[in-house]
Every structure is written in structure tokens, then in C-alpha cells.
Design an enzyme around this catalytic site. Sequence first.
Site, short mmCIF file in Angstrom:
data_model
loop_
_atom_site.label_atom_id
_atom_site.label_comp_id
_atom_site.label_asym_id
_atom_site.label_seq_id
_atom_site.Cartn_x
_atom_site.Cartn_y
_atom_site.Cartn_z
N HIS A 1 -2.27 -3.36 -6.77
CA HIS A 1 -2.81 -2.93 -5.48
C HIS A 1 -4.31 -3.20 -5.41
O HIS A 1 -5.12 -2.51 -6.02
CB HIS A 1 -2.50 -1.43 -5.27
CG HIS A 1 -2.81 -0.96 -3.90
ND1 HIS A 1 -3.48 0.21 -3.63
CD2 HIS A 1 -2.55 -1.52 -2.69
CE1 HIS A 1 -3.61 0.34 -2.32
NE2 HIS A 1 -3.06 -0.69 -1.73
N GLU B 1 -5.33 -1.12 -8.64
CA GLU B 1 -4.39 -0.16 -9.22
C GLU B 1 -3.20 -0.95 -9.77
O GLU B 1 -2.58 -1.73 -9.03
CB GLU B 1 -3.92 0.83 -8.15
CG GLU B 1 -5.02 1.76 -7.69
CD GLU B 1 -4.64 2.63 -6.50
OE1 GLU B 1 -5.16 3.74 -6.40
OE2 GLU B 1 -3.83 2.19 -5.65
N ASN C 1 -4.94 5.87 -2.04
CA ASN C 1 -4.41 6.22 -0.73
C ASN C 1 -3.80 7.62 -0.69
O ASN C 1 -3.78 8.26 0.37
CB ASN C 1 -3.37 5.19 -0.28
CG ASN C 1 -4.06 3.92 0.20
OD1 ASN C 1 -5.25 3.93 0.48
ND2 ASN C 1 -3.31 2.83 0.29
N SER D 1 0.83 -1.21 0.00
CA SER D 1 0.00 0.00 0.00
C SER D 1 0.86 1.24 0.00
O SER D 1 0.41 2.29 -0.46
CB SER D 1 -0.85 0.05 1.26
OG SER D 1 -1.82 -0.95 1.25
#
Length: 376
Positions: free
Chosen positions: A215, A227, A265, A194
Site C-alpha cells: 500500500h 504498508e 487509513n 486502500s
Amino acid sequence: PAPSDVTATPGARGRPRPQRLTVFSCPPGALSAPASCRCRRCCRTMAFVTRQFVRSVSSSSTASASVKKIIVKHVTVIGGGLMGSGIAQVAAATGHTVVLVDQTEDILAKSKKGIEESLRKVAKKKFAEDPKAGDEFVAKTLSSITTSTDAASVVHSTDLVVEAIVENLQLKNELFKRLDKFAAEHTIFASNTSSLQITSIANATTRQDQFAGLHFFNPVPMMKLVEVIKTPMTSQKTFESLVDFTKTLGKHPVSCKDTPGFIVNRLLVPYLMEAIRLYERDFQMCGNSNLGLGSSLKGDASKEDIDTAMKLGAGYPMGPFELLDYVGLDTTKFIIDGWHEIDAKNSLFQPSPSLNKLVTENKLGKKTGEGFYKYK
Ligand SMILES: NC(=O)c1ccc[n+]([C@@H]2O[C@H](COP(=O)([O-])OP(=O)(O)OC[C@H]3O[C@@H](n4cnc5c(N)ncnc54)[C@H](O)[C@@H]3O)[C@@H](O)[C@H]2O)c1
């Protein structure tokens, strides 16, 4: 299973070399050793040159539209925790054969139990009218997943390794460095990290062109997005193969460069941190109608009101504090600390005293029974 890329060279790379190659028989520093020289230095140099040549040929061919993508059929998932189990489940449910790897048989038994429970929930919904078909779906999916505690021994013919172990750069590097020696030539490596830089993980291997980020989001069986992270070294062939793979999982891929937090994120974590800062800010008298006039309160608003505001006002399914507790406070702290280390002046990347305090007290959210809220 056979490698699914027609251009793949079968067999493991980095297989231990025969003992007889341990002596250097050519002059040290020699630029051109006799072709017959089989000493370790020459073999290593030749292997490197050959690999670079093959890479340069294959990367120049990626510029053309007819890139020969890897069709991923066999997946090795390393790490049978929250994310790895979900990735293994979804891959198996969509027709891939999967090997799930973790450190102990006990962990793997728990992972498989979790996958089975999750599959039953999926089957109940998907086959509501036909429970027998649902049972068959669960059994078939589970039979596509085998487990192992030895990653190196199972990657020799896998098309894709997806790593979902703990968020620790050194451990990830050690793992990939080792797997690089045992995985097939065509095998793509992907990390589900992450917060770590994909490039710094890829650099532990000799296959930076076959390395990318994949991801996934938690819970993997429910969340549609993946992702796909392209480093400056990721080849187009690798990137496109991974995009295709995510589509076969029924996911929606988006692509992003190897930048902190990628897309989701990078936007989400500063929002969560800002919610904590809103709650942390010191002021005394609050006229909020929910709390009654004149209530004494720490912060610009209570965490309950911040959560309610974002759900009812912004249409978010969870408030920021609910989400923080769900994700795990240690995870958010780890991410923000990492970003702060890279860019200490960025006001969005400032650590939070109350987040740090909760993590020190092992109040990590839902998983420990207490975080910003109590769950017991
Ligand atoms: N939790 C999330 O919401 C989330 C979302 C997206 C990405 N991620 C990323 O996914 C990765 C895994 O996160 P998680 O939440 O599933 O963690 P987790 O703690 O639930 O699982 C990690 C698993 O890896 C195993 N493991 C550790 N070292 C290992 C090794 N050397 N070989 C094999 N197995 C090993 C552990 O035993 C554990 O079962 C992390 O990089 C994290 O940043 C997490």
C-alpha cells in the site's frame, strides 16, 4: 529479464493444455490412476499435488533464517492512473525495469507524460547544480519503462506484479485470476488496494502464499511510507522480499495484518469522517471570532476553521476538508461504505449525509473542480 530467484521454475504456469488431454481416460473418482495416464483429470490432479508439495517444502524452509528471497528487478505495474504511474516512476528511477499496463494506448500516453513531468520536477531538485545529469536521469528512467495494454502477455518473466487498478473487487479478482495462469512460477502478486481485503483478492489465485498488499501513498514519489500487508497465507519469503523491494525504492516499509484500512487509513478515515460530522451537526448561533458574534452557521464549526485548527493546532500539513478534496470524496465514501457494510454498528464507520450528497452531485474534490471547496 531472467527471473531473479534462483529457485524459480522458468515458464508460465497454466499454459493452455494440449487438445489431446481433453478426454478422461481413467475411471471417474479413481483414487490412483496409472502413472502413465495423461487424461485431463489426472494431469490437473498431479499438477495440483506437485504444486502443493513444492509449496509445503518451500513454506517449511521459510521457517529457517536462510530464506531465499526474491530479488525484484523486473516489475509489472497494472493501472497507469494516479498510483500506478507513481509506482512505475519510483521503481524505474531506482534501477528496476518496469512494464506499465493500462486499458488503452491513450491512457498510457497520458501516464507516461505525467511520469516525465514528475521526473523533471524531481531532477530539477536533485540535480540543481548539474542540469545535464538531471536530463540524463530523466531519459534513463523513462527508458526503463515500457507500456502494454495486455497484462497477460508481459508477466511471463516478471518478478513482481503490483496492481493499482480501480477499487473494485470483482475487477481485481478477474485480473489476478487471469495473470495467475500466465505469470512465472516465482512471480509475487501485490495489490495497492486502500480498502479491500487482500485475502479476498489473493483467493482468486492459486498463489496465496505469494500474494500480499503493497500500500503506497499519494503522491508516490513524495510519500516515504509503504504498508506491507501480510495475509494469513502470505509466506515469510514473499513478505521479506516485498520489504526488501520497498527499501530499494527508498521507501520506509511498515507491516500490518490484513485488517480494514491497515494502519494509516484505519486511523485517518475515521478522523476525516469525524471532521465532516463536526461540520454537519446542526446548530444555529456561533460566537466564533472569525465569523463575527451571532453568525448563523450549520455545524459545530465551519470547514475553514476546522482546517485551520488542525493545521495550526495539531501541526497537520493539510486540514481534513482539504485532504478530503485532495484524496477524492468518492474514495472516502467508498471506503466508509465498505467498512459500514462489514461492521454497521461501529460508530466510527457511519456514512455521512453531506459526503453522500456531494458524491451524488459529482462534486468529488479537486479532480472535478469542486468538493467541500471550489477550485475553479
Ligand atoms: N488515490 C489514492 O490516493 C490511493 C492511495 C493508495 C492506494 N490507492 C489504491 O490504488 C488503486 C488505484 O487508485 P488510483 O487512484 O491510481 O486510481 P485511478 O483511477 O487514477 O487509476 C486506475 C487506472 O486503472 C486502469 N484500469 C482499470 N481497470 C484496468 C484493468 N483491468 N487493466 C488495466 N488497467 C485498468 C484505469 O484505466 C486507470 O488508469 C486503487 O485500488 C486505490 O484504492 C489509491
